[in-house]
Write a protein that holds these residues in place. Structure first.
Motif, mmCIF file in Angstrom:
data_model
loop_
_atom_site.group_PDB
_atom_site.id
_atom_site.type_symbol
_atom_site.label_atom_id
_atom_site.label_comp_id
_atom_site.label_asym_id
_atom_site.label_seq_id
_atom_site.Cartn_x
_atom_site.Cartn_y
_atom_site.Cartn_z
ATOM 1 N N GLY A 1 22.580 0.328 5.891
ATOM 2 C CA GLY A 1 23.192 -0.942 5.793
ATOM 3 C C GLY A 1 22.522 -2.240 5.408
ATOM 4 O O GLY A 1 21.450 -2.179 4.918
ATOM 5 N N TYR A 2 23.394 -3.437 5.548
ATOM 6 C CA TYR A 2 22.852 -4.705 4.982
ATOM 7 C C TYR A 2 21.705 -5.216 6.229
ATOM 8 O O TYR A 2 22.152 -5.038 7.361
ATOM 9 N N LYS A 3 20.587 -5.461 5.697
ATOM 10 C CA LYS A 3 19.649 -5.893 6.632
ATOM 11 C C LYS A 3 19.384 -7.553 6.071
ATOM 12 O O LYS A 3 19.298 -7.828 5.305
ATOM 13 N N ASN A 4 19.030 -8.197 7.398
ATOM 14 C CA ASN A 4 18.198 -9.547 7.130
ATOM 15 C C ASN A 4 17.231 -10.134 7.708
ATOM 16 O O ASN A 4 17.358 -10.361 9.142
ATOM 17 N N PRO A 5 16.078 -9.513 7.373
ATOM 18 C CA PRO A 5 14.864 -9.582 7.923
ATOM 19 C C PRO A 5 14.245 -11.117 8.185
ATOM 20 O O PRO A 5 14.762 -12.058 7.450
ATOM 21 N N LYS A 6 13.448 -11.348 8.994
ATOM 22 C CA LYS A 6 12.875 -12.643 9.238
ATOM 23 C C LYS A 6 11.596 -12.796 7.918
ATOM 24 O O LYS A 6 11.162 -11.773 7.763
ATOM 25 N N PHE A 7 11.510 -13.796 7.775
ATOM 26 C CA PHE A 7 10.748 -14.013 6.473
ATOM 27 C C PHE A 7 9.152 -13.789 6.751
ATOM 28 O O PHE A 7 8.618 -13.159 6.044
ATOM 29 N N LYS A 8 9.053 -14.116 8.177
ATOM 30 C CA LYS A 8 7.472 -13.702 8.497
ATOM 31 C C LYS A 8 7.170 -12.272 8.664
ATOM 32 O O LYS A 8 6.104 -11.824 8.800
ATOM 33 N N ASN A 9 8.447 -11.500 8.716
ATOM 34 C CA ASN A 9 8.132 -10.010 8.948
ATOM 35 C C ASN A 9 7.932 -9.398 7.637
ATOM 36 O O ASN A 9 7.798 -8.136 7.631
ATOM 37 N N ILE A 10 8.259 -10.158 6.581
ATOM 38 C CA ILE A 10 7.966 -9.254 5.264
ATOM 39 C C ILE A 10 6.566 -8.842 5.184
ATOM 40 O O ILE A 10 5.571 -9.770 5.244
ATOM 41 N N THR A 11 6.205 -7.707 4.830
ATOM 42 C CA THR A 11 4.829 -7.188 4.409
ATOM 43 C C THR A 11 4.315 -6.886 3.200
ATOM 44 O O THR A 11 3.317 -6.973 2.899
ATOM 45 N N SER A 12 5.534 -6.857 2.278
ATOM 46 C CA SER A 12 5.321 -6.782 0.806
ATOM 47 C C SER A 12 6.628 -7.073 0.075
ATOM 48 O O SER A 12 7.582 -7.035 0.320
ATOM 49 N N ILE A 13 6.125 -7.542 -1.248
ATOM 50 C CA ILE A 13 7.268 -7.669 -2.223
ATOM 51 C C ILE A 13 6.861 -7.042 -3.690
ATOM 52 O O ILE A 13 5.952 -7.010 -3.978
ATOM 53 N N HIS A 14 7.891 -6.221 -4.095
ATOM 54 C CA HIS A 14 7.562 -5.371 -5.378
ATOM 55 C C HIS A 14 8.809 -5.689 -6.260
ATOM 56 O O HIS A 14 9.990 -5.594 -6.197
ATOM 57 N N PHE A 15 8.465 -6.202 -7.476
ATOM 58 C CA PHE A 15 9.190 -6.525 -8.602
ATOM 59 C C PHE A 15 9.769 -5.109 -8.931
ATOM 60 O O PHE A 15 9.012 -4.142 -9.400
ATOM 61 N N THR A 16 11.155 -5.078 -9.375
ATOM 62 C CA THR A 16 11.774 -3.548 -9.759
ATOM 63 C C THR A 16 12.222 -3.699 -11.268
ATOM 64 O O THR A 16 12.045 -2.796 -11.981
ATOM 65 N N SER A 17 13.089 -4.818 -11.424
ATOM 66 C CA SER A 17 13.533 -5.012 -12.621
ATOM 67 C C SER A 17 14.086 -6.618 -13.035
ATOM 68 O O SER A 17 14.221 -7.295 -11.838
ATOM 69 N N ILE A 18 14.426 -6.810 -14.118
ATOM 70 C CA ILE A 18 15.168 -8.173 -14.391
ATOM 71 C C ILE A 18 16.086 -7.997 -15.660
ATOM 72 O O ILE A 18 15.903 -6.958 -16.460
#
Length: 153
Positions: A92-109
């Motif tokens: 389902g829908y999740k709303n993580p804390k910003f400080k808990n983000i370990t990585s970010i990956h571009f998928t498309s645009i």
């Protein structure tokens, strides 16, 4: 000879004003160079958890409406809600804390009427979240200004 120089000049201008961004599936997206710089800045601000830099990348109208007015300047809540999305594992829908983000990956645009819609995977220790945001495009006499737009409400 003049036609050759003109053609070479036009080709050089076009090739210097665009670049490629590679999605997670290896697909190439030909984008304006300044948009790729903007997206790279976004990715770096997320990876380094730099809230101040991230706030500068937000669309001014979106930031005023959501951060300043609706959330009364609550920056942590604004940023945390910005990264909400659907967990790719089906929980389902999740709303993580910003400080808990370990990585970010571009998928498309994809290009839309007044800008772009960009897709990323955000990873935390618990979740892998599929996120999408719009990017506003405002042309000024000094160049193009991009701004991130998240969910409204």
């Amino acid at each position: 000879m003049k036609k050759y120089i003109l053609f070479l000049g036009i080709w050089l201008f076009v090739s210097c004003s665009t670049t490629y961004k590679i999605g997670s599936e290896g697909e190439k997206y030909k984008l304006p160079k300044d948009l790729v710089v903007f997206l790279n800045s976004f990715e770096q601000s997320v990876a380094s958890h730099n809230v101040d830099k991230l706030m500068l990348l937000m669309d001014k109208n979106y930031k005023k409406e959501q951060h300043d007015d609706m959330l009364e300047g609550k920056t942590a809540q604004f940023i945390n809600e910005f990264f909400g999305g659907t967990d790719v594992n089906g929980s389902g829908y999740k709303n993580p804390k910003f400080k808990n983000i370990t990585s970010i990956h571009f998928t498309s645009i994809q290009e839309i009427e007044n800008g772009y819609t960009v897709y990323y995977f955000i990873t935390t220790k618990e979740y892998r979240i599929d996120c999408r945001w719009d990017i506003s495009v405002n042309k000024t006499k000094n160049g193009t200004i991009y701004g991130l737009i998240g969910a409204v409400g």
